[in-house]
Design a protein around this motif. Structure first.
Motif, PDB file in Angstrom:
ATOM      1  N   GLU A 137       0.695  -1.232   0.006  1.00 40.78           N
ATOM      2  CA  GLU A 137       0.013   0.104  -0.011  1.00 40.78           C
ATOM      3  C   GLU A 137       0.980   1.377  -0.004  1.00 40.78           C
ATOM      4  OE1 GLU A 137      -1.849   3.534   1.511  1.00 40.78           O
ATOM      5  OE2 GLU A 137      -0.427   2.291   2.759  1.00 40.78           O
ATOM      6  N   TRP A 138       1.946   1.308   0.714  1.00 40.21           N
ATOM      7  CA  TRP A 138       2.751   2.486   1.061  1.00 40.21           C
ATOM      8  C   TRP A 138       3.566   2.724  -0.425  1.00 40.21           C
ATOM      9  CZ3 TRP A 138       7.945   3.587  -0.003  1.00 40.21           C
ATOM     10  CH2 TRP A 138       8.276   4.936   0.605  1.00 40.21           C
ATOM     11  N   VAL A 139       4.011   1.382  -1.085  1.00 36.00           N
ATOM     12  CA  VAL A 139       4.724   1.706  -2.435  1.00 36.00           C
ATOM     13  C   VAL A 139       3.678   2.317  -3.593  1.00 36.00           C
ATOM     14  CG1 VAL A 139       5.356   0.113  -4.191  1.00 36.00           C
ATOM     15  CG2 VAL A 139       6.314   0.009  -1.981  1.00 36.00           C
ATOM     16  N   GLU A 140       2.354   1.276  -3.478  1.00 40.70           N
ATOM     17  CA  GLU A 140       1.447   2.064  -4.421  1.00 40.70           C
ATOM     18  C   GLU A 140       1.100   3.636  -4.386  1.00 40.70           C
ATOM     19  OE1 GLU A 140      -1.299  -1.053  -6.232  1.00 40.70           O
ATOM     20  OE2 GLU A 140      -1.223  -1.588  -4.150  1.00 40.70           O
ATOM     21  N   ARG A 141       0.924   4.107  -3.047  1.00 42.46           N
ATOM     22  CA  ARG A 141       0.649   5.348  -3.005  1.00 42.46           C
ATOM     23  C   ARG A 141       1.693   6.411  -3.251  1.00 42.46           C
ATOM     24  NH1 ARG A 141       1.656   7.759   2.237  1.00 42.46           N
ATOM     25  NH2 ARG A 141       1.678   5.581   3.110  1.00 42.46           N
ATOM     26  N   ARG A 161       4.782  -0.167 -11.246  1.00 44.47           N
ATOM     27  CA  ARG A 161       4.179  -0.373  -9.999  1.00 44.47           C
ATOM     28  C   ARG A 161       4.005  -1.911  -9.674  1.00 44.47           C
ATOM     29  NH1 ARG A 161       0.016   2.467 -11.262  1.00 44.47           N
ATOM     30  NH2 ARG A 161      -1.247   0.851 -11.941  1.00 44.47           N
ATOM     31  N   ALA A 162       3.647  -2.907 -10.496  1.00 47.74           N
ATOM     32  CA  ALA A 162       3.440  -4.209 -10.328  1.00 47.74           C
ATOM     33  C   ALA A 162       4.845  -4.735 -10.038  1.00 47.74           C
ATOM     34  CB  ALA A 162       2.913  -4.857 -11.535  1.00 47.74           C
ATOM     35  N   VAL A 163       5.756  -4.400 -10.666  1.00 38.33           N
ATOM     36  CA  VAL A 163       6.984  -4.854 -10.246  1.00 38.33           C
ATOM     37  C   VAL A 163       7.464  -4.369  -8.733  1.00 38.33           C
ATOM     38  CG1 VAL A 163       9.744  -4.891 -10.705  1.00 38.33           C
ATOM     39  CG2 VAL A 163       8.123  -5.069 -12.508  1.00 38.33           C
ATOM     40  N   ALA A 164       7.228  -3.303  -8.490  1.00 41.44           N
ATOM     41  CA  ALA A 164       7.719  -2.914  -7.104  1.00 41.44           C
ATOM     42  C   ALA A 164       6.609  -3.567  -6.183  1.00 41.44           C
ATOM     43  CB  ALA A 164       7.430  -1.312  -7.068  1.00 41.44           C
ATOM     44  N   VAL A 165       5.640  -3.594  -6.430  1.00 41.09           N
ATOM     45  CA  VAL A 165       4.508  -4.418  -5.460  1.00 41.09           C
ATOM     46  C   VAL A 165       4.796  -5.424  -5.268  1.00 41.09           C
ATOM     47  CG1 VAL A 165       2.020  -5.064  -5.103  1.00 41.09           C
ATOM     48  CG2 VAL A 165       2.747  -2.748  -5.766  1.00 41.09           C
ATOM     49  N   SER A 166       5.274  -6.371  -6.247  1.00 45.00           N
ATOM     50  CA  SER A 166       5.681  -7.827  -6.173  1.00 45.00           C
ATOM     51  C   SER A 166       7.077  -7.972  -5.241  1.00 45.00           C
ATOM     52  CB  SER A 166       6.026  -8.481  -7.631  1.00 45.00           C
ATOM     53  OG  SER A 166       7.396  -7.789  -8.317  1.00 45.00           O
ATOM     54  N   ILE A 272      11.692   4.342  -4.193  1.00 47.60           N
ATOM     55  CA  ILE A 272      10.198   4.539  -4.401  1.00 47.60           C
ATOM     56  C   ILE A 272       9.663   5.981  -3.900  1.00 47.60           C
ATOM     57  CG2 ILE A 272       7.981   3.820  -3.931  1.00 47.60           C
ATOM     58  CD1 ILE A 272       9.345   1.803  -5.972  1.00 47.60           C
ATOM     59  N   TRP A 273      10.119   6.315  -2.834  1.00 46.57           N
ATOM     60  CA  TRP A 273       9.772   7.671  -2.183  1.00 46.57           C
ATOM     61  C   TRP A 273      10.146   8.682  -3.211  1.00 46.57           C
ATOM     62  CZ3 TRP A 273      11.802  12.264  -0.931  1.00 46.57           C
ATOM     63  CH2 TRP A 273      10.824  13.105  -0.389  1.00 46.57           C
ATOM     64  N   LEU A 274      11.634   8.604  -3.554  1.00 44.45           N
ATOM     65  CA  LEU A 274      12.018   9.650  -4.535  1.00 44.45           C
ATOM     66  C   LEU A 274      11.355   9.786  -5.708  1.00 44.45           C
ATOM     67  CD1 LEU A 274      14.574  11.826  -4.515  1.00 44.45           C
ATOM     68  CD2 LEU A 274      15.813   9.972  -5.696  1.00 44.45           C
ATOM     69  N   LEU A 275      10.966   8.780  -6.417  1.00 45.78           N
ATOM     70  CA  LEU A 275      10.373   8.754  -7.765  1.00 45.78           C
ATOM     71  C   LEU A 275       9.185   9.410  -7.519  1.00 45.78           C
ATOM     72  CD1 LEU A 275      10.738   5.084  -8.697  1.00 45.78           C
ATOM     73  CD2 LEU A 275      11.885   7.063  -9.787  1.00 45.78           C
ATOM     74  N   GLY A 276       8.286   9.270  -6.435  1.00 43.75           N
ATOM     75  CA  GLY A 276       7.114   9.761  -6.192  1.00 43.75           C
ATOM     76  C   GLY A 276       6.834  11.364  -5.603  1.00 43.75           C
ATOM     77  N   THR A 296      14.222   1.642 -13.172  1.00 50.00           N
ATOM     78  CA  THR A 296      14.293   0.294 -13.987  1.00 50.00           C
ATOM     79  C   THR A 296      15.467  -0.437 -13.997  1.00 50.00           C
ATOM     80  OG1 THR A 296      15.281   1.710 -15.971  1.00 50.00           O
ATOM     81  CG2 THR A 296      12.879   1.333 -15.832  1.00 50.00           C
ATOM     82  N   ILE A 297      16.541  -0.063 -13.060  1.00 46.74           N
ATOM     83  CA  ILE A 297      17.907  -0.815 -13.197  1.00 46.74           C
ATOM     84  C   ILE A 297      17.773  -1.901 -12.514  1.00 46.74           C
ATOM     85  CG2 ILE A 297      18.634   0.297 -10.953  1.00 46.74           C
ATOM     86  CD1 ILE A 297      21.522   0.543 -12.479  1.00 46.74           C
ATOM     87  N   ASP A 298      18.597  -3.070 -13.187  1.00 43.86           N
ATOM     88  CA  ASP A 298      18.754  -4.309 -12.534  1.00 43.86           C
ATOM     89  C   ASP A 298      19.803  -4.228 -11.636  1.00 43.86           C
ATOM     90  OD1 ASP A 298      19.122  -6.833 -11.949  1.00 43.86           O
ATOM     91  OD2 ASP A 298      19.287  -7.721 -13.881  1.00 43.86           O
TER      92      ASP A 298
END
Length: 306
Positions: A137-141, A161-166, A272-276, A296-298
């Motif tokens: 939930e935090w990541v998606e927000r 979003r899907a990759v981060a949530v996974s 994630i915080w920085l992206l948003g 996107t980086i591996d």
């Protein structure tokens, strides 16, 4: 307009008008008859200003290149009428970072010295026994506010979003990692180089797993600095940083075995915080490229033992 209230709160002698040094926070350069100073907020996020100041002073006494509160402004830091803590540091002159191999290795050595310092003052800092674990939930927000810039930079927000949530599915607390005094904001924009790097913005400090601070440095080192490249380190640059770091720190078996998961937790928290939450960065071409790379980086190429 700069609010000059702190000028009368500290005993500057015949100060020149303060000069703002930073767009996103109150950081001012002040010259007076005794020297050249930086005045800024402290005790902002994790630890109190007094604890940070004592930790920095102890590090300086060991010869570690960090700023420390200027002694003749005592009490320093101090709480002003605005209810916030302010500190005066000596102004450090030098050069900006340009991603040279020598700069990267020297920065790694500085972080290693900070993490290796076993100081009683470290225990005055706010302590976090394990890396923070973020929920789906935090990541998606936070990613919800990054949808437009992600799309403008050629990425699919739903995929990101899907990759981060996974990744949150395997996010779990990691107990028993060695703790250290950490700046928790160790990046090139907070260092001044020449001849050796000096940490000039230590005010996010806390006591936490040192390997988590190391992972955050990997992700954020090239953030918010015009002279840095618009990307994360290359694998070779990361190895150079680790070479400097490991002059002072020997990793435990748990740190090595947990590294992949620690890096995952750092990405879910800091990246994630920085992206948003950095729209100004997305609007800047170089910082936007850095943020796109961060999204996107591996991270598999960033080994702890190579």
């Amino acid at each position: 307009m700069i609010d000059p209230a702190f000028l009368s709160a500290f005993p500057f002698e015949h100060p020149e008008p303060p000069v703002s040094l930073y767009d996103y926070a109150p950081v001012f350069r002040v010259r007076d008859r005794h020297g050249d100073w930086v005045v800024k907020r402290t005790g902002l996020v994790h630890s109190g200003g007094s604890a940070i100041g004592q930790w920095l002073t102890a590090l300086r006494s060991l010869g570690v290149n960090v700023v420390a509160p200027a002694l003749h402004f005592s009490p320093n830091p101090r709480r002003l009428d605005d209810g916030k803590e302010w500190v005066v540091y000596p102004f450090v002159s030098g050069t900006a970072y340009h991603a040279r191999d020598s700069e990267i290795r020297a920065a790694g050595e500085l972080l290693g010295q900070m993490h290796a310092a076993d100081l009683p003052e470290t225990r005055m800092l706010a302590t976090y026994d394990a890396p923070v674990v973020r929920s789906a939930e935090w990541v998606e927000r936070h990613l919800a506010t990054a949808e437009e810039p992600l799309r403008l930079h050629g990425m699919n927000p739903a995929t990101i979003r899907a990759v981060a949530v996974s990744r949150t599915a395997r996010a779990a607390p990691i107990a028993g990692l060695p703790l250290a005094g950490c700046s928790f904001d160790f990046k090139a924009s907070n260092l001044v180089f020449g001849p050796e790097p000096v940490l000039v913005d230590p005010d996010h400090a806390a006591r936490m797993p040192r390997v988590f601070d190391l992972a955050v440095a990997l992700l954020l080192f090239h953030c918010d600095l015009p002279t840095a490249p618009g990307r994360l380190w290359t694998a070779a640059e990361w190895r150079g940083f680790l070479q400097g770091y490991r002059l002072h720190v020997a990793f435990t078996d748990l740190e090595v075995s947990s590294w992949e998961e620690v890096l995952n937790l750092a990405r879910l928290d800091q990246a994630i915080w920085l992206l948003g939450n950095w729209p100004e960065g997305w609007r800047d071409p170089k910082e936007g490229a850095y943020l796109a790379n961060l999204a996107t980086i591996d991270l598999a190429c960033f080994s702890l033992v190579a």
